[in-house]
Scaffold this motif. Structure first.
Motif, mmCIF file in Angstrom:
data_model
loop_
_atom_site.group_PDB
_atom_site.id
_atom_site.type_symbol
_atom_site.label_atom_id
_atom_site.label_comp_id
_atom_site.label_asym_id
_atom_site.label_seq_id
_atom_site.Cartn_x
_atom_site.Cartn_y
_atom_site.Cartn_z
ATOM 1 N N ARG A 1 0.859 -1.173 -0.058
ATOM 2 C CA ARG A 1 -0.152 0.012 -0.160
ATOM 3 C C ARG A 1 0.813 1.288 0.041
ATOM 4 N N ASN A 2 1.997 1.145 0.348
ATOM 5 C CA ASN A 2 3.044 2.383 0.416
ATOM 6 C C ASN A 2 3.794 2.671 -0.756
ATOM 7 N N PHE A 3 3.479 1.715 -1.725
ATOM 8 C CA PHE A 3 4.273 1.927 -3.139
ATOM 9 C C PHE A 3 3.856 2.795 -3.836
ATOM 10 N N GLU A 4 4.782 3.827 -3.986
ATOM 11 C CA GLU A 4 4.473 5.326 -4.788
ATOM 12 C C GLU A 4 5.075 5.182 -6.193
ATOM 13 N N GLY A 5 5.765 4.091 -6.772
ATOM 14 C CA GLY A 5 6.298 3.991 -7.756
ATOM 15 C C GLY A 5 7.795 4.136 -7.753
ATOM 16 N N LEU A 6 8.410 3.946 -8.925
ATOM 17 C CA LEU A 6 9.898 3.974 -9.112
ATOM 18 C C LEU A 6 10.001 5.314 -9.378
ATOM 19 N N SER A 7 11.388 5.659 -8.879
ATOM 20 C CA SER A 7 11.953 7.062 -9.570
ATOM 21 C C SER A 7 12.349 6.780 -10.961
ATOM 22 N N LEU A 8 12.608 7.859 -11.672
ATOM 23 C CA LEU A 8 12.823 7.757 -13.202
ATOM 24 C C LEU A 8 14.042 7.127 -13.264
ATOM 25 N N THR A 9 15.043 7.430 -12.432
ATOM 26 C CA THR A 9 16.259 6.721 -12.387
ATOM 27 C C THR A 9 16.275 5.237 -12.116
ATOM 28 N N GLU A 10 15.488 4.703 -11.197
ATOM 29 C CA GLU A 10 15.313 3.346 -10.909
ATOM 30 C C GLU A 10 14.490 2.667 -11.965
ATOM 31 N N ALA A 11 13.603 3.452 -12.453
ATOM 32 C CA ALA A 11 12.560 2.914 -13.594
ATOM 33 C C ALA A 11 13.294 2.662 -14.977
ATOM 34 N N LYS A 12 14.656 3.250 -15.208
ATOM 35 C CA LYS A 12 15.130 2.938 -16.263
ATOM 36 C C LYS A 12 16.300 1.922 -16.257
ATOM 37 N N LYS A 13 16.203 0.961 -15.225
ATOM 38 C CA LYS A 13 16.994 -0.051 -14.832
ATOM 39 C C LYS A 13 16.306 -1.298 -14.846
ATOM 40 N N LEU A 14 16.754 -2.266 -15.627
ATOM 41 C CA LEU A 14 16.136 -3.815 -15.488
ATOM 42 C C LEU A 14 16.153 -4.281 -14.081
ATOM 43 N N SER A 15 17.026 -4.124 -13.330
ATOM 44 C CA SER A 15 17.040 -4.694 -12.122
ATOM 45 C C SER A 15 16.093 -4.113 -11.316
ATOM 46 N N SER A 16 15.260 -3.086 -11.555
ATOM 47 C CA SER A 16 14.177 -2.558 -10.881
ATOM 48 C C SER A 16 12.647 -3.351 -10.983
ATOM 49 N N TYR A 17 12.728 -4.257 -11.905
ATOM 50 C CA TYR A 17 11.346 -5.073 -12.289
ATOM 51 C C TYR A 17 11.821 -6.554 -11.959
ATOM 52 N N PHE A 18 10.644 -7.174 -11.304
ATOM 53 C CA PHE A 18 10.746 -8.547 -11.066
ATOM 54 C C PHE A 18 9.776 -9.306 -11.891
#
Length: 212
Positions: free
Chosen positions: A107-124
């Motif tokens: 419920r606390n997830f507010e999205g990835l930052s743009l920097t994180e969002a551009k990394k494959l390691s940020s997706y599962f």
């Protein structure tokens, strides 16, 4: 809340008005469907015959002596399952694992930052982890067990099976699978919005290792 890792019902429609429930997938369906090539026919009751299958495989796949045929409905179920396993993706932190082992939406997830969002390691991969189990204790030291309980896309085989790019000036980040052509995942950084769509033939790009 419900355990999000539990199996889901799946529906299909031929006209977008009437919807039918697909049967649950079985390992047998997946094994049989993997032998098929070519596009879907668009008819759930269409029966594929195995023309290029040797007697030994036929015996293994159809142990009860049935004719070696598989209905399109079963192939569809197996293909959806395969695609979901391969490309059912969630951003890091969108789900948490409780100390008791159940998976919940964060419920606390507010999205990835743009920097994180551009990394494959940020997706599962939102499926039972495989690579994670093979990591050493040292490799696991930097992982947070409540959020890093799934396999990230960065170790997918073959390497290079994903493209990732910011679009619309970085307001959305788009991942495309080169293994399942027609699969597009999106995430709007700094928001809870993410999802994926697949418009494809249902065929895996088996030539990918030779194209990279």
């Amino acid at each position: 809340g419900p355990d999000r890792a539990a199996p889901r019902n799946r529906l299909y429609s031929l006209n977008c008005v009437e919807w039918s429930l697909l049967p649950p997938v079985t390992e047998e369906m997946v094994a049989q469907a993997e032998q098929l090539r070519g596009r879907f026919q668009g008819d759930p009751s269409f029966e594929y015959e195995y023309t290029e299958i040797n007697a030994e495989d036929a015996e293994r796949l159809f142990e009860d002596g049935k004719e070696p045929v598989i209905k399109e409905e079963a192939r569809l179920v197996a293909t959806i399952d395969q695609i979901d396993r391969a490309v059912g993706i969630v951003p890091r932190g969108a789900f948490v694992k409780t100390p008791l082992g159940s998976v919940r939406e964060n419920r606390n997830f507010e999205g990835l930052s743009l920097t994180e969002a551009k990394k494959l390691s940020s997706y599962f991969h939102f499926t039972e982890p495989v690579n994670l189990k093979n990591k050493t204790l040292l490799e696991k030291a930097d992982l947070d067990p409540s959020t890093d309980f799934l396999d990230s896309l960065e170790h997918d085989i073959p390497q290079g099976s994903w493209t990732i790019q910011p679009e619309k000036g970085g307001t959305v980040v788009v991942l495309r699978s080169l293994l399942w052509l027609g699969l597009t995942f999106y995430h709007v950084p700094m928001t809870k919005q993410y999802g994926y769509v697949y418009f494809g033939t249902g065929e895996k790009n088996l030539d990918l290792p030779f194209m990279l």
